[in-house]
Write an enzyme that holds these catalytic residues in place. Structure first.
Site, mmCIF file in Angstrom:
data_model
loop_
_atom_site.group_PDB
_atom_site.id
_atom_site.type_symbol
_atom_site.label_atom_id
_atom_site.label_comp_id
_atom_site.label_asym_id
_atom_site.label_seq_id
_atom_site.Cartn_x
_atom_site.Cartn_y
_atom_site.Cartn_z
ATOM 1 N N HIS A 77 0.855 -1.198 0.000
ATOM 2 C CA HIS A 77 0.000 0.000 0.000
ATOM 3 C C HIS A 77 0.888 1.244 0.000
ATOM 4 C CE1 HIS A 77 -4.173 -1.620 1.359
ATOM 5 N NE2 HIS A 77 -3.627 -2.331 0.391
ATOM 6 N N TYR A 205 -9.159 5.729 7.496
ATOM 7 C CA TYR A 205 -9.363 6.099 8.907
ATOM 8 C C TYR A 205 -10.348 7.262 8.915
ATOM 9 C CZ TYR A 205 -5.104 3.462 10.174
ATOM 10 O OH TYR A 205 -4.157 2.481 10.382
ATOM 11 N N PRO A 297 -4.380 0.658 18.826
ATOM 12 C CA PRO A 297 -4.125 0.144 17.476
ATOM 13 C C PRO A 297 -4.225 1.191 16.366
ATOM 14 C CG PRO A 297 -6.261 -0.625 18.287
ATOM 15 C CD PRO A 297 -5.598 0.078 19.423
ATOM 16 N N LYS A 301 0.949 0.146 15.216
ATOM 17 C CA LYS A 301 2.359 0.081 15.618
ATOM 18 C C LYS A 301 2.746 -1.110 16.497
ATOM 19 C CE LYS A 301 3.831 3.660 13.515
ATOM 20 N NZ LYS A 301 3.975 3.166 12.159
ATOM 21 N N TYR A 390 3.847 6.779 9.859
ATOM 22 C CA TYR A 390 3.001 5.617 9.564
ATOM 23 C C TYR A 390 3.815 4.506 8.887
ATOM 24 C CZ TYR A 390 -1.254 3.012 8.682
ATOM 25 O OH TYR A 390 -2.227 2.041 8.695
HETATM 26 P P1 FAD Z 1 1.659 -11.429 21.778
HETATM 27 O O1 FAD Z 1 1.265 -11.499 20.355
HETATM 28 O O2 FAD Z 1 0.587 -11.172 22.769
HETATM 29 O O3 FAD Z 1 2.403 -12.781 22.144
HETATM 30 C C1 FAD Z 1 2.736 -13.120 23.479
HETATM 31 C C2 FAD Z 1 2.693 -14.620 23.627
HETATM 32 O O4 FAD Z 1 3.067 -14.968 24.957
HETATM 33 C C3 FAD Z 1 1.300 -15.178 23.405
HETATM 34 O O5 FAD Z 1 1.344 -16.181 22.423
HETATM 35 C C4 FAD Z 1 0.893 -15.717 24.772
HETATM 36 O O6 FAD Z 1 0.052 -16.857 24.685
HETATM 37 C C5 FAD Z 1 2.229 -16.014 25.414
HETATM 38 N N1 FAD Z 1 2.216 -16.004 26.880
HETATM 39 C C6 FAD Z 1 1.507 -15.211 27.712
HETATM 40 N N2 FAD Z 1 1.767 -15.492 28.994
HETATM 41 C C7 FAD Z 1 2.662 -16.505 28.987
HETATM 42 C C8 FAD Z 1 3.309 -17.239 30.010
HETATM 43 N N3 FAD Z 1 3.090 -16.998 31.325
HETATM 44 N N4 FAD Z 1 4.156 -18.236 29.645
HETATM 45 C C9 FAD Z 1 4.405 -18.500 28.335
HETATM 46 N N5 FAD Z 1 3.809 -17.817 27.317
HETATM 47 C C10 FAD Z 1 2.959 -16.837 27.646
HETATM 48 N N6 FAD Z 1 -0.036 -4.011 15.630
HETATM 49 C C11 FAD Z 1 0.459 -3.529 14.457
HETATM 50 O O7 FAD Z 1 1.680 -3.338 14.364
HETATM 51 N N7 FAD Z 1 -0.326 -3.238 13.371
HETATM 52 C C12 FAD Z 1 -1.664 -3.418 13.427
HETATM 53 O O8 FAD Z 1 -2.338 -3.203 12.402
HETATM 54 C C13 FAD Z 1 -2.249 -3.877 14.678
HETATM 55 N N8 FAD Z 1 -3.574 -4.063 14.795
HETATM 56 C C14 FAD Z 1 -4.069 -4.607 15.932
HETATM 57 C C15 FAD Z 1 -5.433 -4.807 15.997
HETATM 58 C C16 FAD Z 1 -5.983 -5.367 17.138
HETATM 59 C C17 FAD Z 1 -7.466 -5.553 17.192
HETATM 60 C C18 FAD Z 1 -5.149 -5.763 18.235
HETATM 61 C C19 FAD Z 1 -5.734 -6.406 19.478
HETATM 62 C C20 FAD Z 1 -3.790 -5.563 18.177
HETATM 63 C C21 FAD Z 1 -3.232 -4.982 17.039
HETATM 64 N N9 FAD Z 1 -1.875 -4.764 16.919
HETATM 65 C C22 FAD Z 1 -1.365 -4.211 15.769
HETATM 66 C C23 FAD Z 1 -0.969 -5.112 18.027
HETATM 67 C C24 FAD Z 1 -0.247 -6.455 17.840
HETATM 68 O O9 FAD Z 1 -1.164 -7.476 17.599
HETATM 69 C C25 FAD Z 1 0.598 -6.775 19.085
HETATM 70 O O10 FAD Z 1 1.364 -5.644 19.404
HETATM 71 C C26 FAD Z 1 1.517 -7.995 18.865
HETATM 72 O O11 FAD Z 1 0.762 -9.180 18.926
HETATM 73 C C27 FAD Z 1 2.618 -8.055 19.922
HETATM 74 O O12 FAD Z 1 3.352 -9.242 19.799
HETATM 75 P P2 FAD Z 1 4.006 -9.928 21.075
HETATM 76 O O13 FAD Z 1 4.685 -11.148 20.574
HETATM 77 O O14 FAD Z 1 4.765 -8.928 21.846
HETATM 78 O O15 FAD Z 1 2.766 -10.318 22.010
HETATM 79 C C1 PHB Z 2 -6.138 -4.202 10.818
HETATM 80 O O1 PHB Z 2 -6.163 -4.439 9.598
HETATM 81 O O2 PHB Z 2 -6.495 -5.033 11.658
HETATM 82 C C2 PHB Z 2 -5.672 -2.871 11.283
HETATM 83 C C3 PHB Z 2 -5.215 -1.951 10.352
HETATM 84 C C4 PHB Z 2 -4.798 -0.702 10.772
HETATM 85 C C5 PHB Z 2 -4.832 -0.392 12.122
HETATM 86 C C6 PHB Z 2 -5.282 -1.308 13.052
HETATM 87 C C7 PHB Z 2 -5.711 -2.558 12.634
HETATM 88 O O3 PHB Z 2 -4.438 0.849 12.520
#
Ligand code: FAD
Ligand code: PHB
Length: 395
Positions: A77, A205, A297, A301, A390
């Site tokens: 994009h 957005y 979100p 980021k 962005y």
């Molecule tokens: P997580 O993905 O949460 O992974 C952590 C892992 O640790 C999990 O698998 C969990 O099961 C495990 N865990 C937890 N506790 C324990 C324990 N005690 N022992 C062992 N394992 C454990 N980010 C973007 O950059 N762009 C986007 O467009 C975006 N959109 C989003 C939309 C939504 C609706 C949401 C909810 C989030 C969005 N995010 C986005 C954020 C992104 O999904 C998270 O920042 C990302 O998942 C972070 O990765 P992580 O590995 O740090 O954490």
């Molecule tokens: C998504 O596609 O889930 C999404 C896209 C942009 C955002 C957050 C979530 O800022």
């Protein structure tokens, strides 16, 4: 899965994007690790989350040999759209920054990471219960857990806490050392996934007097939409009909006329908050990703910060094993936090600019919001700043 070792260089707690990518980046630099994950792989893959990969995150994944499917199936994009006052403003990333973002679901990325972990022969223990850390600030750090009913212990040099927002590893940083910074936003996002063609080829957005809306996508026949809901809402408050009506009402007419609706295949409610825990290091423990910081979100980021944290952490750990010096490890927390705070600022700014805040009818804040958007609509410099943030600041 291969036999679980009793000793390794780095134990990684959490096998989401941060933990899985860290294991792979370490492997590429000759550092051994074991990943301990609480949930099953199917559970982790079932979580519908992020969709936007920054330019630099894409490059990182490519350099690590992880971008084959992303480059084939993801969508480049070159811009996004902001909707306000029934008008659309196209923020042209390509023209303003020479960069782009890639639309590629976190679920797909997680699948690629699992495949690469298996190919590399890295041990990822899933469904591990009761994960606990020992001696994190002493000379013999260890991680214990129960797997398949058997108690296990792995001793290591370092522990990476990549266990997400409800992190248990974070609790091993004493309160006397930890600082927390938090901003709660008084609303939620309601998200819906539907097997319908996206309403437009780039994201929208929307700031509407009734509340925020976002049009995103996963592929040609899978759309991801979000609308702002009230803080106490649950998915039960948002049957499909209400969701589609609300979304339509918040989009410019020229867009809503083209919206194709359909039954939801997934729905979620997600709270919005900014939250940072400092420092990211205590003794032999390092935090990365959502375990250390959460952003709303709005700026897309969270996943991208998880990626940049682990790039820094993998470099620092590999640097230690190559030289015996801890300089990189000592600098990790400040280096990562400097980038994290810039994303916290940008996500806060986008959230503040695009949402309706309770009590905001005709008051000062609404005027400022209107002015902020009018400025963006009229200033190429304003647009360039938004585009630069962005697509992602350099690592
Ligand atoms: P997580 O993905 O949460 O992974 C952590 C892992 O640790 C999990 O698998 C969990 O099961 C495990 N865990 C937890 N506790 C324990 C324990 N005690 N022992 C062992 N394992 C454990 N980010 C973007 O950059 N762009 C986007 O467009 C975006 N959109 C989003 C939309 C939504 C609706 C949401 C909810 C989030 C969005 N995010 C986005 C954020 C992104 O999904 C998270 O920042 C990302 O998942 C972070 O990765 P992580 O590995 O740090 O954490
Ligand atoms: C998504 O596609 O889930 C999404 C896209 C942009 C955002 C957050 C979530 O800022």
């Amino acid at each position: 899965m291969s036999e679980i070792a009793k000793k390794t260089q780095v134990v990684i707690v959490g096998g989401g994007p941060a933990g899985s990518l860290l294991a792979l980046l370490l492997h590429l630099q000759g550092v051994e690790s074991v990943v301990i994950e609480l949930r099953s792989r199917d559970h982790v893959l079932g979580r519908v989350r992020a969709g936007v990969i920054e330019y630099g995150s894409g490059a990182t994944l490519r350099e690590a040999g992880l971008a084959g499917r992303m480059d084939r199936e993801g969508f480049v994009h070159d811009g996004v759209n902001l909707a306000f006052n029934d008008q659309l403003l196209h923020i042209d990333f390509k023209r303003l920054t020479g960069k782009h973002v890639i639309i590629y679901g976190q679920t797909q990325l997680q699948r690629d990471l699992y495949d690469a972990i298996d190919t590399a022969g890295i041990t990822l223990v899933d469904e591990a219960e009761g994960v606990d850390l020992h001696d994190v600030d002493g000379g013999s750090p260890r991680v214990t857990f129960v797997h398949d009913g058997i108690e296990r212990e792995i001793s290591c040099d370092y522990i990476a806490g990549c266990d997400g927002v409800h992190s248990a590893t974070r609790d091993h940083i004493p309160d006397s050392v930890r600082q927390r910074f938090e901003r709660l936003y008084p609303f939620v996002w309601v998200g819906l996934l539907s097997e319908t063609p996206p309403v437009r080829d780039e994201l929208i957005y929307a700031n509407h007097p009734d509340g925020f809306a976002l049009c995103s996508m996963r592929n040609e026949n899978l759309s991801r939409y979000y609308v702002q809901g009230s803080a106490e809402d649950t998915t039960d408050d948002w049957p499909d009909d209400r969701f589609w009506e609300t979304l339509k009402a918040r989009l410019p007419r020229a867009v809503s006329d083209r919206l194709v609706t359909g039954p939801s295949v997934e729905k979620l409610v997600t709270p919005l908050r900014s939250w940072v825990s400092e420092p990211l290091r205590h003794g032999r423990l390092f935090l990365a990703g959502d375990a250390a910081h959460i952003v709303p979100p709005t700026g897309a980021k969270g996943l991208n910060l998880a990626i940049s944290d682990v790039v820094y952490l993998a470099d620092a750990l590999a640097g230690f094993y190559a030289t015996g010096h801890e300089t990189g490890l000592e600098e990790y927390s400040d280096r990562a936090l400097s980038r994290v705070w810039k994303a916290v600022r940008f996500s806060w700014w986008m959230t503040s600019t695009m949402h309706r805040f309770p009590g905001m009818s005709n008051d000062f804040d609404r005027r400022l919001q209107k002015t902020e958007l009018e400025y963006l609509f009229s200033s190429e410099n304003g647009q360039r700043s938004m585009a630069e943030n962005y697509v992602g600041l350099p690592l």
